[in-house]
Design a protein around this motif. Structure first.
Motif, PDB file in Angstrom:
ATOM      1  N   HIS A  63       0.891  -1.114  -0.007  1.00  0.00           N
ATOM      2  CA  HIS A  63       0.000   0.068  -0.047  1.00  0.00           C
ATOM      3  C   HIS A  63       0.883   1.170   0.080  1.00  0.00           C
ATOM      4  CE1 HIS A  63       0.787  -0.586   4.164  1.00  0.00           C
ATOM      5  NE2 HIS A  63       0.532   0.703   4.457  1.00  0.00           N
ATOM      6  N   LEU A  64       0.161   2.174  -0.172  1.00  0.00           N
ATOM      7  CA  LEU A  64       0.920   3.435  -0.583  1.00  0.00           C
ATOM      8  C   LEU A  64       1.098   4.595   0.765  1.00  0.00           C
ATOM      9  CD1 LEU A  64      -0.488   4.073  -4.126  1.00  0.00           C
ATOM     10  CD2 LEU A  64       1.373   2.865  -3.293  1.00  0.00           C
ATOM     11  N   HIS A  65       1.516   4.017   1.821  1.00  0.00           N
ATOM     12  CA  HIS A  65       1.919   4.661   2.913  1.00  0.00           C
ATOM     13  C   HIS A  65       3.527   4.634   2.898  1.00  0.00           C
ATOM     14  CE1 HIS A  65      -1.712   4.766   5.834  1.00  0.00           C
ATOM     15  NE2 HIS A  65      -1.500   5.926   5.212  1.00  0.00           N
ATOM     16  N   GLY A  66       4.014   5.965   3.350  1.00  0.00           N
ATOM     17  CA  GLY A  66       5.371   5.958   3.205  1.00  0.00           C
ATOM     18  C   GLY A  66       6.332   4.933   3.788  1.00  0.00           C
ATOM     19  N   ASP A  67       6.071   4.306   5.017  1.00  0.00           N
ATOM     20  CA  ASP A  67       6.675   3.449   5.583  1.00  0.00           C
ATOM     21  C   ASP A  67       6.782   2.035   4.856  1.00  0.00           C
ATOM     22  OD1 ASP A  67       3.962   3.389   6.656  1.00  0.00           O
ATOM     23  OD2 ASP A  67       4.740   1.933   8.141  1.00  0.00           O
ATOM     24  N   ARG A  95      -3.728   0.154  -7.289  1.00  0.00           N
ATOM     25  CA  ARG A  95      -4.044   0.894  -8.184  1.00  0.00           C
ATOM     26  C   ARG A  95      -3.788   2.311  -7.354  1.00  0.00           C
ATOM     27  NH1 ARG A  95      -8.805  -2.075  -7.839  1.00  0.00           N
ATOM     28  NH2 ARG A  95      -9.770  -0.403  -6.529  1.00  0.00           N
ATOM     29  N   GLY A  96      -3.130   3.327  -8.459  1.00  0.00           N
ATOM     30  CA  GLY A  96      -2.937   4.370  -7.935  1.00  0.00           C
ATOM     31  C   GLY A  96      -1.131   4.591  -7.811  1.00  0.00           C
ATOM     32  N   ARG A 100       1.115   7.995  -7.785  1.00  0.00           N
ATOM     33  CA  ARG A 100       1.690   8.252  -6.339  1.00  0.00           C
ATOM     34  C   ARG A 100       3.365   8.499  -6.684  1.00  0.00           C
ATOM     35  NH1 ARG A 100      -0.275   7.691  -0.974  1.00  0.00           N
ATOM     36  NH2 ARG A 100      -2.141   7.421  -2.130  1.00  0.00           N
ATOM     37  N   LEU A 101       3.946   7.339  -7.487  1.00  0.00           N
ATOM     38  CA  LEU A 101       5.208   7.276  -7.506  1.00  0.00           C
ATOM     39  C   LEU A 101       6.027   8.420  -8.145  1.00  0.00           C
ATOM     40  CD1 LEU A 101       7.922   5.825  -7.415  1.00  0.00           C
ATOM     41  CD2 LEU A 101       7.469   4.331  -9.533  1.00  0.00           C
ATOM     42  N   THR A 124       2.698  -2.651 -12.773  1.00  0.00           N
ATOM     43  CA  THR A 124       1.781  -3.760 -12.661  1.00  0.00           C
ATOM     44  C   THR A 124       0.799  -3.219 -11.437  1.00  0.00           C
ATOM     45  OG1 THR A 124       2.717  -5.319 -13.584  1.00  0.00           O
ATOM     46  CG2 THR A 124       0.671  -5.894 -12.643  1.00  0.00           C
ATOM     47  N   GLU A 125      -0.277  -2.605 -11.840  1.00  0.00           N
ATOM     48  CA  GLU A 125      -1.174  -2.143 -10.610  1.00  0.00           C
ATOM     49  C   GLU A 125      -2.269  -3.438 -10.462  1.00  0.00           C
ATOM     50  OE1 GLU A 125      -2.950   1.877 -11.379  1.00  0.00           O
ATOM     51  OE2 GLU A 125      -1.007   2.725 -10.917  1.00  0.00           O
ATOM     52  N   LEU A 126      -2.292  -3.847  -9.230  1.00  0.00           N
ATOM     53  CA  LEU A 126      -2.871  -4.908  -8.818  1.00  0.00           C
ATOM     54  C   LEU A 126      -4.263  -4.750  -8.255  1.00  0.00           C
ATOM     55  CD1 LEU A 126       0.001  -6.946  -7.125  1.00  0.00           C
ATOM     56  CD2 LEU A 126      -0.776  -7.297  -9.396  1.00  0.00           C
ATOM     57  N   ALA A 127      -5.243  -5.741  -8.179  1.00  0.00           N
ATOM     58  CA  ALA A 127      -6.587  -5.500  -7.734  1.00  0.00           C
ATOM     59  C   ALA A 127      -7.045  -6.912  -7.193  1.00  0.00           C
ATOM     60  CB  ALA A 127      -7.698  -5.119  -8.637  1.00  0.00           C
TER      61      ALA A 127
END
Length: 247
Positions: A63-67, A95-96, A100-101, A124-127
Motif C-alpha cells: 500500500h501507498l504509505h511512506g513506511d 491501483r494508483g 503516486r510514484l 503492474t497495478e493489482l486488484a
C-alpha cells in the motif's frame, strides 16, 4: 526444487519504534530477488545487510504509505546514479501506484520523474481477484481496510513451491481469510498486542483466528510500542531486522 528464503530487512512500524527499520522483506529463490514493500529506510536496510540494490529483480508494494513505499524514489535514483542499472525494474502494487510514484519523485527530487534513464520501470497495478504471474512468482491480492489514499492490499505469493501470505497494514476484514489461509508462512501486522484500533491489526486479531488460518508458520511484524512491551510474554514469533526464514 529451490528453497524460498524470506529475510526481514525492516520489521518496524512507521516511526522506528524499537530502533527497527521500516517495512522491507527480501524474498529469494532460484537466483531471483524480490522486495516485498520498500519503506523509506529500504536503502539503509539493503546496505546494512549486504544486499546490492542492482541485484533486486522487482519490487512489490502492499500500500501507498511512506513506511511501505516511500523508499521507491530513492531506490530508482540510486539505480540511475550509483548502481547504474540497465535492466528493467518491474514494480507492482495497488491501483494508483504509478501516479503516486511520480508525485513522490517530484516531491523529493523535482524533475526526477521526467529524466530519461537506461532502465525502465514497468508498473503492474493489482486488484483483488485471481492470481497472476509477476516477476517469476504467483501473486494474488485481496483488499484490506487501511486508509492510504488508495486500496491497501493483502498479498499471497507463491514461488519455489511455497506460499507466503502478507497482511500488509489492515483492520481485520473477512475477505482476508481465503487469501491468508493455509500459507506456509503468514506474515501478519501486529501494531498492538490486544487493543483494537481502526485500520490496523493487533496480535489478538490474528491469534484468535489462528486455527482457521492454519499457517505453517506465523510471524508478526510492524510492531508498535504496545506490542514491543509484551515481547517477553508473547505466545508467538516476532520478526527482528535481519531475521531470515527458509521455507
Amino acid at each position: 526444487m529451490a528453497a524460498l528464503s524470506v529475510r526481514f530487512l525492516g520489521s518496524g512500524d512507521a516511526f522506528g519504534h524499537g530502533g527497527r527499520l521500516q517495512a522491507c522483506i527480501l524474498l529469494e529463490w532460484a537466483n531471483r530477488r524480490v522486495l516485498l514493500d520498500c519503506g523509506a529506510t529500504a536503502l539503509v536496510s539493503l546496505q546494512r545487510h549486504g544486499v546490492e540494490p542492482d541485484s533486486i529483480d522487482g519490487i512489490l508494494i502492499s500500500h501507498l504509505h511512506g513506511d511501505h513505499f516511500g523508499g521507491l524514489p530513492y531506490f530508482i535514483l540510486d539505480a540511475q546514479l550509483h548502481s547504474k542499472r540497465t535492466r528493467p525494474l518491474p514494480l507492482a502494487g495497488p491501483r494508483g501506484l504509478a501516479a503516486r510514484l511520480e508525485q513522490a519523485l517530484e516531491v523529493n527530487f523535482p524533475g526526477s520523474s521526467r529524466v530519461q534513464r537506461k532502465f525502465t520501470t514497468p508498473i503492474t497495478e493489482l486488484a483483488a481477484g485471481p492470481a497472476r504471474d509477476w516477476c517469476g512468482m504467483s501473486v494474488r491480492a485481496a483488499e484490506g481496510l487501511h486508509a492510504s489514499g488508495a486500496p491497501a492490499l493483502a498479498l499471497r505469493l507463491e514461488a519455489a513451491g511455497k506460499s507466503v501470505a502478507y497482511t500488509g497494514d489492515t483492520q481485520w476484514v473477512d475477505g482476508l481469510m481465503p487469501l491468508m489461509g493455509g500459507a506456509d508462512l503468514l506474515i501478519a501486522e501486529a501494531y498492538f498486542y490486544e487493543r483494537p484500533i481502526k485500520y490496523h491489526l493487533s496480535a489478538a486479531d490474528v491469534l484468535t483466528r489462528r486455527e482457521a488460518l492454519a499457517p505453517g508458520r506465523l510471524v508478526f511484524t510492524h510492531m508498535g510500542p504496545d506490542m514491543l512491551a509484551h515481547a517477553d510474554e508473547f505466545p508467538g514469533e516476532t520478526a527482528d531486522d535481519g531475521l531470515t526464514l527458509v521455507l
